[in-house]
Structures are given as structure tokens and as C-alpha cells.
Write a protein that holds these residues in place. Structure first.
Motif: not given
Length: 258
Positions: A241-258
Motif C-alpha cells: 500500500d502507498t499514499k494516493p497516486i504514488m503506486q506507479w512511482d513505487v512500482m517503477g522503482e521496484l522494477r528497476k531495483r529488482l
């Protein structure tokens, strides 16, 4: 340089007309200042309002725009009738005429009435606010404006969509109070799944603990399950879970790190 008659008229009516204009303008600007302040004191006290500050701020901005616009229109109409009365025009037949015209227009304005009623329910129920990302029918985007008649959306391509509130149908709000990371990561069939899951969970926790991302993440993303056996790999599902409208930023950063 006033004639005597003109000076008398100005003293009797002109001053009043000027006073009506000044008072109406002052009242409008006073409401523009006071309505947001009043809403900031009341929004959040009801059980149906989110306690999240971001959600409250969006709600206040949305209601303020609607209330200020509606108040401005009412003040303008009242001031116009008062000025017409000062000019010696009988406003009784005028009001009656507006009523007759309104009835006649009403028969041909069913869609407009439907839009107004739909907009009223959207605003009162807080289905979405300015700044939310929503999907209305086949159209999705960020809400730039709401009024009683229509909603203005801007999609990821920058295209602006005008959606009549009466045609909204099913509305999906992607940023209501909080948002969710829902991400699939594919690994090859030769991968040690226990090792892959441990790496994913570690990377997610490290990211959630960093100051740059800590405030954006409400619940640390982690592996939920092996989601699918695909043709070319195994899909591992990650949720968080993330703050509103932040899910796409978080998913993009996770993809990059993984």
C-alpha cells in the motif's frame, strides 16, 4: 456637469446601484476567502471523510470550487434583479417570464438535469475530488475540474476529456485515500523460488526504509504468492500500500531495483 434631474436621479438611485455592486463584489470575495477556511475546519470531522491530510486537502479544494462558483452565480442574479428594480423595471413579470422559459426549456433539457443531479451526488458523496486519478466508463485520467454539470479529465497522453456527470456510469477511483502496489515479476523456470522471494522481499523492505520512499509507502510491498505458470516464466505477485497516486512511482522503482 450633471443636470439637476440627472443629479437627483444619481443621488436617489445611482448611489444605491453603486452600493449594490460594491456590496455584491465584496461579498463574493469574502466568500472566496471564508469558504475554504470554513471547510478546512469542518472537513474531517464526519465519519465519511478520510483522516488522511492529502485526501482532506483534495476534498477542500473540490468543495471550495463548487461552493464559490455557485455562490457567485447566486450573488450575480440577486444583484442583477436589485439593480433592475432600482432602474424602475418591474421585475415581477421578468421573474414570471424566467419561470415560463424555465419550464419550456426543462422539457428539452432532461440530459442537463440528469447531469446536474449526477454531479450533485458525486460532490456530496465525495466519489472523487480534484487531483484523483479515476476511470469513468472507457475514459481514465487525473481529475482537473469538477462542477455540477461535468468532470474534466486529462489522460497520460495529455488529452483532455469532458465527461457529463449524468453519463458517468461505473466510476473507479484509483487514488481514494490510499493506493496499492500490484506488481508481477517473472522469473525463469530454473530459478530457485525461495531465493527469488527472499531477494524480492529484501529489496522491498530496503526501499520502504529509505527516507526518500518512507513517506510514500504505507505498507511495505512483499510477495503474496506464485501467481501464474506462464509460457516463458513463473510470475510472482507483489502487493503493498502507498499514499494516493504514488503506486506507479513505487512500482517503477521496484522494477528497476529488482
Amino acid at each position: 456637469w450633471f443636470s439637476t434631474q440627472g443629479a437627483d436621479w444619481f443621488k436617489q438611485h445611482g448611489v444605491r446601484i453603486l452600493g449594490i455592486a460594491v456590496v455584491s463584489t465584496a461579498l463574493y470575495y469574502a466568500l472566496r476567502k471564508s469558504i475554504p477556511r470554513a471547510l478546512s475546519l469542518t472537513v474531517g470531522k464526519g465519519k465519511w471523510i478520510s483522516k488522511a491530510k492529502e485526501e482532506q486537502d483534495k476534498r477542500i479544494r473540490t468543495l471550495s470550487r463548487v461552493f464559490v462558483l455557485t455562490s457567485g452565480v447566486l450573488i450575480l442574479i440577486i444583484a442583477m434583479f436589485m439593480i433592475l428594480s432600482e432602474l424602475g423595471i418591474n421585475i415581477g413579470p421578468l421573474i414570471a417570464g424566467f419561470g415560463i422559459v424555465g419550464i419550456a426549456v426543462g422539457f428539452g433539457a432532461q440530459y442537463l438535469i440528469r447531469d446536474l443531479i449526477g454531479g450533485l451526488f458525486i460532490i456530496v458523496e465525495g466519489q472523487y475530488n480534484v487531483g484523483d486519478v479515476v476511470k469513468i466508463g472507457a475514459v481514465s485520467g487525473i481529475v482537473e475540474e469538477i462542477n455540477l454539470r461535468r468532470t474534466v479529465l486529462r489522460d497520460l497522453d495529455g488529452v483532455v476529456h469532458f465527461v457529463p456527470n449524468g453519463e458517468s456510469g461505473v466510476i473507479s477511483n484509483l487514488t481514494k485515500e490510499w493506493s496499492r502496489v500490484n506488481l508481477n515479476i517473472s522469473v525463469s523456470y530454473g530459478t530457485n523460488l525461495d531465493h527469488a522471494i527472499a531477494v524480492i522481499n529484501r529489496v522491498c523492505k530496503e526501499m520502504a526504509d529509505e527516507p526518500a520512499w518512507k513517506d510514500a509507502i504505507i505498507k511495505t510491498p512483499q510477495v503474496l504468492r506464485v501467481d501464474n505458470l506462464g509460457a516463458s516464466g513463473i510470475d510472482i505477485k507483489i502487493l503493498g500500500d502507498t499514499k494516493p497516486i504514488m503506486q506507479w512511482d513505487v512500482m517503477g522503482e521496484l522494477r528497476k531495483r529488482l
